[in-house]
Design a protein around this motif. Sequence first.
Motif, PDB file in Angstrom:
ATOM      1  N   GLN A   1       7.872 -17.527   0.349  1.00 26.63           N
ATOM      2  CA  GLN A   1       7.548 -16.253   1.190  1.00 26.63           C
ATOM      3  C   GLN A   1       6.673 -15.246   0.992  1.00 26.63           C
ATOM      4  OE1 GLN A   1      10.111 -16.392  -0.624  1.00 26.63           O
ATOM      5  NE2 GLN A   1      10.104 -14.363  -1.478  1.00 26.63           N
ATOM      6  N   GLY A   2       6.122 -15.336  -0.271  1.00 31.26           N
ATOM      7  CA  GLY A   2       5.518 -14.441  -0.737  1.00 31.26           C
ATOM      8  C   GLY A   2       5.958 -12.932  -1.595  1.00 31.26           C
ATOM      9  N   THR A   3       5.286 -12.604  -2.322  1.00 30.02           N
ATOM     10  CA  THR A   3       5.845 -11.256  -2.975  1.00 30.02           C
ATOM     11  C   THR A   3       4.717 -10.090  -2.903  1.00 30.02           C
ATOM     12  OG1 THR A   3       7.014  -9.912  -4.658  1.00 30.02           O
ATOM     13  CG2 THR A   3       5.508 -11.850  -5.275  1.00 30.02           C
ATOM     14  N   GLN A   4       4.794  -9.095  -2.768  1.00 28.47           N
ATOM     15  CA  GLN A   4       3.739  -8.086  -2.428  1.00 28.47           C
ATOM     16  C   GLN A   4       3.262  -7.573  -3.987  1.00 28.47           C
ATOM     17  OE1 GLN A   4       1.514  -7.052   0.134  1.00 28.47           O
ATOM     18  NE2 GLN A   4       0.515  -6.208  -1.325  1.00 28.47           N
ATOM     19  N   VAL A   5       2.298  -7.565  -4.198  1.00 28.08           N
ATOM     20  CA  VAL A   5       1.729  -6.745  -5.445  1.00 28.08           C
ATOM     21  C   VAL A   5       0.655  -5.665  -4.931  1.00 28.08           C
ATOM     22  CG1 VAL A   5       0.333  -6.945  -7.628  1.00 28.08           C
ATOM     23  CG2 VAL A   5       2.065  -8.737  -7.219  1.00 28.08           C
ATOM     24  N   THR A   6       0.920  -4.694  -5.435  1.00 29.37           N
ATOM     25  CA  THR A   6      -0.001  -3.446  -4.880  1.00 29.37           C
ATOM     26  C   THR A   6      -0.457  -2.725  -6.338  1.00 29.37           C
ATOM     27  OG1 THR A   6       1.204  -3.287  -2.741  1.00 29.37           O
ATOM     28  CG2 THR A   6      -0.408  -1.471  -3.640  1.00 29.37           C
ATOM     29  N   VAL A   7      -1.638  -2.687  -6.538  1.00 26.87           N
ATOM     30  CA  VAL A   7      -2.271  -2.033  -7.670  1.00 26.87           C
ATOM     31  C   VAL A   7      -2.826  -0.819  -7.346  1.00 26.87           C
ATOM     32  CG1 VAL A   7      -3.559  -2.249  -9.948  1.00 26.87           C
ATOM     33  CG2 VAL A   7      -2.457  -4.307  -8.824  1.00 26.87           C
ATOM     34  N   PHE A   8      -2.623   0.446  -7.809  1.00 21.84           N
ATOM     35  CA  PHE A   8      -3.492   1.555  -7.627  1.00 21.84           C
ATOM     36  C   PHE A   8      -4.024   2.214  -8.616  1.00 21.84           C
ATOM     37  CE2 PHE A   8      -0.639   4.799  -9.391  1.00 21.84           C
ATOM     38  CZ  PHE A   8       0.569   4.011  -9.516  1.00 21.84           C
ATOM     39  N   SER A   9      -5.148   2.823  -8.526  1.00 25.68           N
ATOM     40  CA  SER A   9      -5.943   3.293  -9.382  1.00 25.68           C
ATOM     41  C   SER A   9      -5.747   4.934  -9.681  1.00 25.68           C
ATOM     42  CB  SER A   9      -7.445   3.208  -9.168  1.00 25.68           C
ATOM     43  OG  SER A   9      -7.836   3.838  -7.929  1.00 25.68           O
TER      44      SER A   9
END
Length: 115
Positions: free
Chosen positions: A107-115
Motif C-alpha cells: 500500500q506504500g509508506t510516505q517518506v517526507t524529507v524537509f530541508s
Amino acid sequence: QVQLVESGGGLVQAGGSLRLSCAASGMFFRLNAMAWYRQAPGKERELVATISIGGTTDYGDSVKGRFTISRDSAKNTVYLQMNSLKPEDTAVYYCNVPRYGSNGWGQGTQVTVFS
C-alpha cells in the motif's frame, strides 16, 4: 494471495536516515526477488532498489551509495535503509514482488524529507 505491508516511513530532516520494512505473506519469500519503488507527486513510479533470491542488489542511480536494500528470510521481510536523505527523496515508497505483477504491490509508506 500475496500481502505486502510497508512500514517505517515518516518525516525527516535532510541528511537524516530512515529504515523502511516490508513484511510479506502469502508467498514463498525466499524464492522471490524483491524490490522497492517510489513515486513522488506528479512523477512516474521509479525503481529504487532490487534484491535477488541470492542477495544480489541493484540500485537506481539517484540512490546509489545512500540506500541499502536487504532481506531477512527468517522474518519474510525486506528492508530499505536510507541514509543522507534529500528533499528529492520525498515520495511514497512501495514494496514490490516482480513475479506477481499487479498483485505484487504493497500500500506504500510516505517518506517526507524537509530541508
